[in-house]
Write a protein that holds these residues in place. Structure first.
Motif, mmCIF file in Angstrom:
data_model
loop_
_atom_site.group_PDB
_atom_site.id
_atom_site.type_symbol
_atom_site.label_atom_id
_atom_site.label_comp_id
_atom_site.label_asym_id
_atom_site.label_seq_id
_atom_site.Cartn_x
_atom_site.Cartn_y
_atom_site.Cartn_z
ATOM 1 N N GLN A 1 -9.735 0.143 10.631
ATOM 2 C CA GLN A 1 -9.543 1.562 10.943
ATOM 3 C C GLN A 1 -10.138 2.466 9.876
ATOM 4 O O GLN A 1 -10.759 3.471 10.172
ATOM 5 N N ARG B 1 0.819 -1.234 0.000
ATOM 6 C CA ARG B 1 0.000 0.000 0.000
ATOM 7 C C ARG B 1 0.838 1.263 0.000
ATOM 8 O O ARG B 1 0.372 2.343 0.342
ATOM 9 N N CYS C 1 -12.156 7.470 -0.433
ATOM 10 C CA CYS C 1 -11.407 7.407 0.818
ATOM 11 C C CYS C 1 -9.917 7.203 0.559
ATOM 12 O O CYS C 1 -9.516 6.718 -0.487
ATOM 13 N N PRO C 2 -9.096 7.651 1.488
ATOM 14 C CA PRO C 2 -7.651 7.609 1.269
ATOM 15 C C PRO C 2 -7.127 6.204 0.961
ATOM 16 O O PRO C 2 -6.222 6.062 0.149
ATOM 17 N N PRO D 1 -14.122 6.368 9.779
ATOM 18 C CA PRO D 1 -14.550 7.657 9.178
ATOM 19 C C PRO D 1 -15.472 7.468 7.985
ATOM 20 O O PRO D 1 -16.288 8.347 7.691
ATOM 21 N N ALA E 1 -18.812 7.316 9.510
ATOM 22 C CA ALA E 1 -19.215 8.641 9.971
ATOM 23 C C ALA E 1 -19.686 9.489 8.795
ATOM 24 O O ALA E 1 -20.688 10.203 8.869
ATOM 25 N N THR E 2 -18.967 9.400 7.705
ATOM 26 C CA THR E 2 -19.343 10.167 6.532
ATOM 27 C C THR E 2 -20.700 9.713 5.996
ATOM 28 O O THR E 2 -21.547 10.524 5.643
#
Lengths: 591, 414
Positions: free
Chosen positions: A514, A411, A585-586, A518, A521-522
């Motif tokens: 992990q 990654r 997302c990242p 988020p 949440a989004t």
């Protein structure tokens, strides 16, 4: 052709152990990593399939181009330029200046550029005469690249084609090189992408795209050169009515050949070597069907015995060649060797240890991480030298290197814009409606002007190059546009089901615990979706960085103008939201 | 020093699409306190790159020169009259479509530098642009652009809109280690997530995993912060101030959006805008035609930008044009010009010693020309660039850091 060399390496004994042994990876994670590096991203279910097939076998199939590629070939039929030879292509797709000249010859008056009437008149002329423009050729060039990236089963070849094109970069921002780029990739880069370096080097050196982009086509022995004994050259120098084309060396290609293509900037050569290399390569030029054709015809007729011609319009014109002795990197070149001394020069450069080191580093950066360790690079450099610069051998060596499977590598790379957009389409099992695909525009908006990297360096292969604040915004907009069916020319079936399951299918083999927090949440933020729907599609016109031709994607009615209300749905469906956020997302930006 | 959170709190109050008494929000913004940490009074450098190589001799032409008249009879502008030059000094006049620039010149704010270019004798667009943008003529391995280095040499902490290129891809000039935005059109630079952008911010703030994770986290936070600072409603509803009217075109749109960024006080220090189409090999025209259209657009865009800024912002802004080289003194066989050497550049600002044509333009007799054909390069572009950047942006470090390997004289325009 190159298959013999290839077969040699593939016949090496199979590995008893898995190459990722000791890397603390299961076979699923390993297959996902492999696909993220040696392809444009997995398709639905592909990771499982590779596990089942065996990673070694998948790689061998890729190296030998054994995959059935009929679907991709079928899609590529939408691009007629792909099956034209250079001459036909040259005659079929006409550049704007030439069209303007044709129009003026036909009596069209151009006198009022301010009102836009001139442009209309030109467009009318193009329609009346049913002309095909160079712009159309470019459109096909861009579209075929994304089509191949999305569809081809021989993914590794496509990845390596991109790698070598970037290494031997030519740019469509060069007016002269532009019409030849499709052939350059098709006839020079792709056929050699898994072959040996020397073959690639020679083929690029002789192709019009490179000859024009780095000006070797215009380089010739100085008329005052003491060794230019040739009568013809003196005649040409004296007769040259075209004063703007001065006689003399052009060192552009000679320098880049050493600095970028082979030795590297610290490769131990001097300015004197650059000049000497330029002298060796004088007379390496091209036959033009278009520009200065008559002048070239005359020359060819006058000196029929001396000309040597090759593939893709390459010609060696001895009467432009500086036939004196040269000294390069301590090697002396005797006088009068003609074309052969250039070949000898390329042999020397390809075999130089500096070249091996430079290419090894590039491979490691592309496939392992941005800052590979020296030991890995040195090992790859040894493979490069012992395999005669075989790309297939390099790929295998990377596959077998512990560094490739290490935590530092997993990654660690950021997807470039092409990789990002294509991997998005692939992982969703999307389809392109060729030839209308809008993907190239999105790729450009994210900062990667395909075939339009201005400097001969190619794009730097670094995360920082692709992740800037401006381009990330386009990535997010792309994610939501794609998920809601607003990237024209692309359709994607959206995955259904629980978030965890969808995330695992979009980012196979990734540690997602992990990353999902988020994301959840989004997804729970209703305000976010109320407002994000207005993300804008890129406008129709695509400005290119270095003053090149602008590309327009054929417009059928509306839909490309920035009209936020019309271009995004008022409400996203649940699956659109999930896909949009996951592609934004990242974690999905990484490979 | 400022913190991101403080900035967001402040900016959140004033930037979103509402208006106060009919005045667009970003205009009221300046009446408010600037966001914490953004130094409102920092100087700003705005640059325009004219790609394709502008014919400097048609932009600013000697009024009466027999040799010139002989070499380019079809491209010559008369020294006066409606379709003639606007006289700048005893020797030069500006193209009639540059009347707006002529006014700024007469006000003493605009300087012309003539015979400027690269010491590297090179007539390839690609090489010459590259050399000019990296600021290292003859050296191709330079990775960073000179404007990127300039931003770094300000020593200021990065902020989202510190360095902005109004181009769809990052120009070489602004490429490099210092983060910069490249945005073709600010109206499109939006996720328009409004309050929801916090979600994207936190999505990225929590990116993990080594250097790559850190990079994504940093840039993502910046990106979504930047999109929250400006909303597309603001951009679209913008009304230029002081009666300024921008012409149509990408250049004018870029400058208009730069003016908006300046007035929004988002910390802009270096801006880059492009103007294309200067490669006039065919049918260049004279008082009308291709060149006239381009030059009129350039002139009117710059003038509108300047007027839009108004006296307060003008104090802080210097604008400079750049072009990779000039064009042949003689006209070619298709009423155009081919690639040449020296061209001219314009510098505009209150701290510019304007109303003057700088540089050294000699005779136009053939043997006085470079290679018997071109206006010689008598001023290295770096003497102008370093002058403007160093003095206007008050850079630390000498010109050797801005332009590695160079220690030439500063031109003294600023």
């Amino acid at each position: 052709m190159k298959r013999y060399a290839l077969a040699l390496f593939l016949s090496l004994p199979c590995f008893a152990k898995t190459p990722y042994e000791g890397a603390n990876l299961n076979s699923y994670q390993a297959a996902a990593h492999l696909l993220s590096r040696f392809s444009y991203g997995a398709t639905p279910g592909q990771v499982e399939a590779v596990v089942h097939q065996g990673l070694d076998r998948w790689l061998e199939e890729q190296l030998q181009l054994r995959a059935d590629d009929s679907i991709c070939q079928q899609s590529l039929r939408a691009y007629p330029a792909l099956s034209m030879d250079l001459k036909t292509m040259d005659q079929t797709y006409i550049g704007t200046p030439q069209i303007k000249k044709m129009a003026m010859d036909a009596g069209v008056q151009f006198k009022d550029p301010d009102s836009g009437k001139d442009r209309q008149a030109l467009q009318q002329f193009v329609r009346d005469k049913n002309l095909q423009t160079e712009r159309e050729l470019l459109r096909q060039l861009l579209a075929q690249k994304v089509t191949r990236a999305v569809y081809t089963k021989n993914q590794l070849q496509e990845v390596m084609t991109d790698f070598w094109f970037n290494h031997f970069n030519v740019s469509r921002t060069s007016n002269t090189a532009r019409p030849y780029i499709l052939s350059y990739e098709r006839d020079v880069i792709r056929p050699n992408a898994l072959g040996d370096f020397r073959g690639l080097l020679g083929a690029t050196a002789k192709h019009p795209a490179m000859l024009l982009y780095l000006n070797n086509a215009q380089s010739m022995a100085s008329p005052e050169a003491p060794h230019l004994s040739n009568f013809g050259a003196r005649q040409m120098a004296m007769n040259s009515k075209n004063k703007k084309q001065a006689m003399g060396l052009n060192e552009n290609y000679a320098r880049e050949l050493m600095e970028l293509h082979t030795l590297g900037v610290d490769g131990g050569y001097t300015q004197k070597d650059v000049t000497e290399v330029a002298r060796v390569l004088t007379g390496w030029t091209m036959y033009s069907d278009r520009r200065g054709a008559q002048r070239m015809e005359r020359m060819l007729e006058r000196f029929p015995d001396q000309v040597e011609s090759g593939q893709n319009n390459f010609v060696f014109l001895p009467f432009l060649h500086d036939s004196g002795t040269k000294m390069i990197l301590g090697n002396s070149f005797p006088a009068g060797q003609g074309l052969a001394e250039g070949e000898h020069l390329l042999d020397l450069l390809a075999a130089d240890p500096h070249t091996a080191n430079r290419i090894a580093r590039k491979f490691a950066i592309r496939f392992i991480c941005d800052e590979p360790d020296q030991a890995t690079v040195a090992q790859l450099a040894r493979v490069f030298q012992s395999s005669n610069g075989s790309s297939a051998a390099m790929v295998k060596a990377i596959y077998n290197s512990p560094a490739f499977w290490s935590q530092q590598s997993l990654r660690a790379k950021v997807k470039n814009p092409l990789e990002y957009t294509v991997s998005s389409v692939r992982i969703l099992g999307g389809q392109l409606q060729t030839p209308e695909t809008q993907l190239p525009i999105w790729v450009e908006r994210m900062g990667q002007n395909m075939y339009g990297c201005v400097p001969p360096t190619g794009y730097p292969d670094r995360s920082e190059q692709w992740i800037s604040s401006g381009t990330l915004v386009y990535r997010v907009n792309f994610a939501f546009a794609l998920a809601s069916g607003k990237v024209r020319g692309v359709s994607v079936p959206l995955p259904q089901g629980k978030l965890e399951k969808v995330a695992a299918s979009v980012m196979p083999g990734r540690p997602l615990d992990q990353a999902l927090k988020p994301v959840k949440a989004t997804l729970n933020n209703s305000k976010f979706f109320e407002s994000v729907r207005t993300a804008l599609p890129p406008s129709e016109e695509m400005a290119s960085g270095g003053g090149g031709e602008k590309i327009r994607v054929k417009s059928k009615g509306k839909g490309m103008q920035p009209d936020p209300a019309a271009s995004m749905p008022t409400n996203f469906t649940e699956s659109q939201k999930v896909a949009g956020v996951l592609l934004s997302c990242p974690e999905f930006q990484r490979r | 020093m400022w913190t991101r959170r403080a900035f967001l709190r402040t900016s959140g109050l004033s930037v979103f699409g509402m208006t106060l008494g009919g005045v667009p929000a970003f205009l009221t913004r300046t009446a408010n306190a600037a966001p914490a940490g953004i130094q409102a009074k920092r100087p700003i450098l705005v640059t325009i790159f004219q790609r394709g190589a502008m014919d400097g001799l048609m932009a600013v032409q000697p009024l009466n020169d027999k040799d010139l008249a002989q070499l380019r009879p079809g491209l010559l502008l008369p020294p006066s009259g409606e379709n003639g030059l606007i006289q700048l000094d005893g020797r030069f006049g500006i193209h009639p479509r540059g009347n707006a620039l002529a006014d700024l010149y007469k006000q003493g704010h605009l300087a012309v530098v003539h015979g400027i270019g690269s010491p590297e004798k090179n007539r390839s667009h690609f090489d010459a642009q590259d050399y000019m943008e990296t600021g290292t003529p003859g050296v191709k391995s330079t990775q960073s652009g000179w404007l990127n280095r300039a931003v770094g040499l300000t020593g200021h902490e990065h902020s989202a809109y510190q360095a902005v290129a109004m181009t769809s891809s990052m120009p070489r000039s602004l490429s490099g280690n210092i983060p910069a935005l490249a945005v073709g059109n600010l109206e499109e630079f939006q996720v328009r997530a409004g309050a929801g952008a916090d979600s994207l911010e936190s999505l990225y703030a929590q990116a993990t995993g080594g250097k790559t994770g850190q990079l994504l986290s940093k840039r993502g936070t910046e990106a979504f912060e930047a999109t929250k600072v400006l909303s597309p409603d603001n951009i679209r509803s913008y009304r230029p101030a002081n009666g300024a009217v921008y012409p149509a075109g990408v250049l004018a749109r870029g400058l208009r959006q730069v003016a908006q960024l300046i007035k929004t006080e988002v910390g802009l220090e270096v801006a880059f805008v492009e103007s294309n189409g200067w490669d006039t090999h065919v049918a260049q025209g004279t008082a009308q035609g291709n060149f006239a259209r381009l030059f009129g657009e350039l002139s009117n865009s710059i003038a509108a930008f300047w007027q839009d800024l108004g006296p307060d912002y003008q104090q802080r802004v210097t604008l400079m044009t750049m072009t990779e080289f000039g064009r042949t003194v003689h006209q070619n066989g298709s009423n155009g010009t081919d690639h040449g050497r020296g061209s001219c550049m314009f510098v505009l600002g209150n701290d510019v010693k304007g109303g003057k044509v700088y540089g050294n333009v000699g005779a136009f007799a053939k043997d006085a020309l470079e290679d018997g054909r071109d206006l010689p390069v008598s001023t290295d572009f770096r003497s102008l660039f370093s002058d403007v950047a160093t003095n206007h942006l008050r850079l630390s470090g000498g010109s050797g850091q801005l332009f590695p390997g160079w220690s030439g004289p500063s031109l003294g325009v600023v």
